[in-house]
Design an enzyme around this catalytic site. Structure first.
Site, PDB file in Angstrom:
ATOM      1  N   ASP A  62       0.830  -1.208   0.000  1.00  0.00           N
ATOM      2  CA  ASP A  62       0.000   0.000   0.000  1.00  0.00           C
ATOM      3  C   ASP A  62       0.865   1.258   0.000  1.00  0.00           C
ATOM      4  O   ASP A  62       1.950   1.276   0.574  1.00  0.00           O
ATOM      5  CB  ASP A  62      -0.912  -0.025   1.241  1.00  0.00           C
ATOM      6  CG  ASP A  62      -2.038   0.993   1.139  1.00  0.00           C
ATOM      7  OD1 ASP A  62      -2.298   1.491   0.027  1.00  0.00           O
ATOM      8  OD2 ASP A  62      -2.658   1.300   2.177  1.00  0.00           O
ATOM      9  N   ASN A 110       1.502   3.334  -2.934  1.00  0.00           N
ATOM     10  CA  ASN A 110       2.159   3.748  -4.189  1.00  0.00           C
ATOM     11  C   ASN A 110       1.732   5.147  -4.614  1.00  0.00           C
ATOM     12  O   ASN A 110       2.556   5.969  -5.020  1.00  0.00           O
ATOM     13  CB  ASN A 110       1.798   2.784  -5.327  1.00  0.00           C
ATOM     14  CG  ASN A 110       2.404   1.418  -5.144  1.00  0.00           C
ATOM     15  OD1 ASN A 110       3.246   1.217  -4.273  1.00  0.00           O
ATOM     16  ND2 ASN A 110       1.975   0.464  -5.950  1.00  0.00           N
ATOM     17  N   ASN A 123     -10.390  -2.454  -6.539  1.00  0.00           N
ATOM     18  CA  ASN A 123      -9.542  -1.573  -7.356  1.00  0.00           C
ATOM     19  C   ASN A 123     -10.130  -1.254  -8.732  1.00  0.00           C
ATOM     20  O   ASN A 123      -9.705  -0.294  -9.388  1.00  0.00           O
ATOM     21  CB  ASN A 123      -8.133  -2.170  -7.545  1.00  0.00           C
ATOM     22  CG  ASN A 123      -7.262  -2.085  -6.305  1.00  0.00           C
ATOM     23  OD1 ASN A 123      -6.388  -2.920  -6.083  1.00  0.00           O
ATOM     24  ND2 ASN A 123      -7.495  -1.077  -5.468  1.00  0.00           N
TER      25      ASN A 123
HETATM   26  C1  FPP Z   1      -1.423   0.209  -3.537  1.00  0.00           C
HETATM   27  O1  FPP Z   1      -1.019   1.549  -3.581  1.00  0.00           O
HETATM   28  C2  FPP Z   1      -0.957  -0.578  -4.668  1.00  0.00           C
HETATM   29  C3  FPP Z   1      -1.737  -1.200  -5.581  1.00  0.00           C
HETATM   30  C4  FPP Z   1      -3.205  -1.177  -5.558  1.00  0.00           C
HETATM   31  C5  FPP Z   1      -1.160  -1.950  -6.703  1.00  0.00           C
HETATM   32  C6  FPP Z   1       0.116  -2.689  -6.419  1.00  0.00           C
HETATM   33  C7  FPP Z   1       0.784  -2.932  -7.695  1.00  0.00           C
HETATM   34  C8  FPP Z   1       2.117  -2.930  -7.919  1.00  0.00           C
HETATM   35  C9  FPP Z   1       3.137  -2.750  -6.883  1.00  0.00           C
HETATM   36  C10 FPP Z   1       2.622  -3.085  -9.298  1.00  0.00           C
HETATM   37  C11 FPP Z   1       2.290  -4.352 -10.013  1.00  0.00           C
HETATM   38  C12 FPP Z   1       2.590  -5.559  -9.235  1.00  0.00           C
HETATM   39  C13 FPP Z   1       3.107  -6.701  -9.726  1.00  0.00           C
HETATM   40  C14 FPP Z   1       3.182  -7.864  -8.836  1.00  0.00           C
HETATM   41  C15 FPP Z   1       3.620  -6.817 -11.076  1.00  0.00           C
HETATM   42  P1  FPP Z   1      -2.162   2.639  -3.740  1.00  0.00           P
HETATM   43  O2  FPP Z   1      -2.285   2.936  -5.190  1.00  0.00           O
HETATM   44  O3  FPP Z   1      -3.401   2.151  -3.074  1.00  0.00           O
HETATM   45  O4  FPP Z   1      -1.534   3.833  -2.977  1.00  0.00           O
HETATM   46  P2  FPP Z   1      -2.316   4.940  -2.145  1.00  0.00           P
HETATM   47  O5  FPP Z   1      -3.045   4.240  -1.046  1.00  0.00           O
HETATM   48  O6  FPP Z   1      -1.219   5.811  -1.632  1.00  0.00           O
HETATM   49  O7  FPP Z   1      -3.230   5.644  -3.083  1.00  0.00           O
END
Ligand code: FPP
Length: 251
Positions: A22, A24, A70
């Site tokens: 979590d 990103n 998502n």
């Molecule tokens: C959460 O951060 C992350 C995700 C929903 C996606 C995770 C995906 C990856 C790391 C890339 C692809 C993975 C693989 C295994 C190839 P968020 O977007 O919810 O962050 P936030 O809460 O700060 O908005």
């Protein structure tokens, strides 16, 4: 880093570590970049985690890569995540084979875009004989969906006379989940400082130790993994028993 690694008791590793990746989006924002930049950098952390866990001898790592919820994100972000998934699998399959890593996936996979589904299946097929570690991607996954599906499947078997309701036990239920054959995680890590499970592996984490780290996923390195394992090893896992009983069990 070697110092931290040497503190890990290799005889008491969690066999299975589950991770909610979590933060990103928030990490990207912190750097004045679009959310996709965060996801791209999240892939680096995925690589770091997979390599670090395999080197130690962890047998399973499950990553929450895309939840059923998502789909509600902006279309461009969903597309970017799916593209990233396809690119990453294509790019990493050779390395996975070199390092003995088997790819698996859990979730409602058939509802993924056809290109993502196809690439995923190719990755799974190409790595299926590897035995060092299994990397499980949770994609279009929701624990409630998984539990509902299991209940429906078992109920149908009962209606068909294949199983008696009184014979349904935990093993029956385990075998009806998409994690069939995978040991339950002993450690679950969530980054970004949020302290929630967010519909991830609800049945399977009944006894898991939980680690909530105050860093964003793209910042996650091997050292964080090592530290989480060390913290896990320093906790006493009692499974409802008393400390005295646990000490007795050891002798
Ligand atoms: C959460 O951060 C992350 C995700 C929903 C996606 C995770 C995906 C990856 C790391 C890339 C692809 C993975 C693989 C295994 C190839 P968020 O977007 O919810 O962050 P936030 O809460 O700060 O908005």
């Amino acid at each position: 880093m070697e110092d931290l690694k040497s503190k890990i008791n290799l005889d008491n590793l969690p066999q299975h570590i589950a991770i909610i990746m979590d933060g990103n989006g928030r990490w990207a924002k912190k750097h004045g970049q679009p959310r996709v930049f965060g996801h791209r950098n999240g892939v680096k952390a995925v690589r770091e985690t997979t390599e670090g866990a395999a080197e130690l001898g962890v047998k399973y790592v499950t990553l929450y890569a895309f939840s059923t919820e998502n789909w509600g994100r902006p279309k461009a972000e969903v597309n970017a995540l799916m593209t990233l998934l396809v690119q990453t699998i294509r790019k990493e399959v050779a390395t996975m084979n070199k390092n003995g890593i088997r790819l698996k996936a859990i979730g409602d996979l058939e509802a993924l875009p056809s290109k993502s589904y196809k690439t995923l299946m190719e990755g799974i097929e190409s790595t299926k004989d590897n035995t060092r570690m299994t990397l499980v991607l949770a994609l279009n996954y929701s624990a409630k969906w998984e539990i509902m599906r299991a209940v429906r499947g078992i109920a149908q078997e009962a209606v068909d006379g294949k199983i008696k309701p009184g014979d349904i036990d935990e093993a029956t239920f385990d075998d009806a989940l998409s994690t069939k054959g995978i040991p339950h995680p002993e450690l679950m890590i969530r980054t970004s400082g949020e302290q929630r499970i967010s519909n991830f592996l609800l049945w399977q984490i009944a006894y898991a130790e939980l680690a909530f780290l105050p860093i964003y996923w793209p910042e996650f390195t091997r050292e964080h993994l090592y530290q989480a394992i060390i913290d896990y090893q320093n906790r006493e896992r009692r499974f409802g028993k008393t400390s005295e009983q646990i000490e007795g069990d050891k002798s």
